[in-house]
Design an enzyme around this catalytic site. Sequence first.
Site, mmCIF file in Angstrom:
data_model
loop_
_atom_site.group_PDB
_atom_site.id
_atom_site.type_symbol
_atom_site.label_atom_id
_atom_site.label_comp_id
_atom_site.label_asym_id
_atom_site.label_seq_id
_atom_site.Cartn_x
_atom_site.Cartn_y
_atom_site.Cartn_z
ATOM 1 N N CYS A 34 0.872 -1.175 0.000
ATOM 2 C CA CYS A 34 0.000 0.000 0.000
ATOM 3 C C CYS A 34 0.907 1.222 0.000
ATOM 4 O O CYS A 34 1.732 1.393 0.908
ATOM 5 C CB CYS A 34 -0.902 0.014 1.233
ATOM 6 S SG CYS A 34 -1.872 1.539 1.408
ATOM 7 N N CYS A 140 19.580 7.777 7.299
ATOM 8 C CA CYS A 140 19.319 6.946 6.128
ATOM 9 C C CYS A 140 18.531 7.777 5.136
ATOM 10 O O CYS A 140 17.686 8.598 5.525
ATOM 11 C CB CYS A 140 18.529 5.709 6.552
ATOM 12 S SG CYS A 140 18.203 4.562 5.209
ATOM 13 N N GLY A 153 16.097 13.092 -4.760
ATOM 14 C CA GLY A 153 17.145 12.875 -3.767
ATOM 15 C C GLY A 153 17.846 14.161 -3.400
ATOM 16 O O GLY A 153 18.134 14.420 -2.217
ATOM 17 N N GLU A 174 25.193 10.365 8.171
ATOM 18 C CA GLU A 174 25.876 9.285 8.875
ATOM 19 C C GLU A 174 26.646 8.443 7.871
ATOM 20 O O GLU A 174 26.155 8.130 6.792
ATOM 21 C CB GLU A 174 24.824 8.437 9.610
ATOM 22 C CG GLU A 174 25.389 7.456 10.600
ATOM 23 C CD GLU A 174 24.299 6.777 11.416
ATOM 24 O OE1 GLU A 174 24.383 5.551 11.598
ATOM 25 O OE2 GLU A 174 23.370 7.496 11.859
#
Length: 223
Positions: A34, A140, A153, A174
């Site tokens: 979904c 992330c 991005g 990170e």
Amino acid sequence: IRTIRFGAFDIDTWYDAPFAEEYSNLPDGRLWYCEFCLRYMKSPFMSGRHRTKCKLRHPPGDEIYRDGPISIFEVDGRRNKIYCQNLCLLSKMFLDHKSLFYDVEPFLFYVITEVDEVGARFVGYFSKEKRSPKDFNVSCIMTLPVRQRKGWGNLLIDFSYLLSKKEGRTGSPEKPLSGLGALGYKRYWTLAIMRFLEHAPSHVTLESIQAGTAMTLEDIYNT
């Protein structure tokens, strides 16, 4: 899982994700997602039944940015644990350095969407620790493969630095970065410094670049 059905797209996966054992022997290695609540299902029948019941039409958080059809939502990992865990499993199928799956409570997730008449459709996201001792502004970052190479991005990275500026600090992703992540950040850092220099005063220092871009000195050195 070899393929996921996500909205109108069939997307081949790149890496394995730690789904429960019941999902390891699907006949065609396919999951149905979904695109609004990120629940995953074993069959098109289950997916169709879910669509008639699912009321969610945008990520379960606060909309903190909107520009035309583009919206970004801030989702708290503590308040929306299942959604964020599903998001982490989704991203693991496209990231080789992904390690966070279930301990999502210390993180905020910034989900970028494209809004149409149906709802806010998932495009990508980045996560960050609520309290990072090293001032990491991204833990992330992922854009769906079918949405890549369209500037999404770069927009996510830019937004992470705008948040750092708002917080009055420098930021850095990170490490280690994935291969695609390293390319994206190198490109962004170069453009960010060029934009700063275009309108900078005659006397430029590394500290002034740092203040204008919210980049760390280490990242400026390495650009």
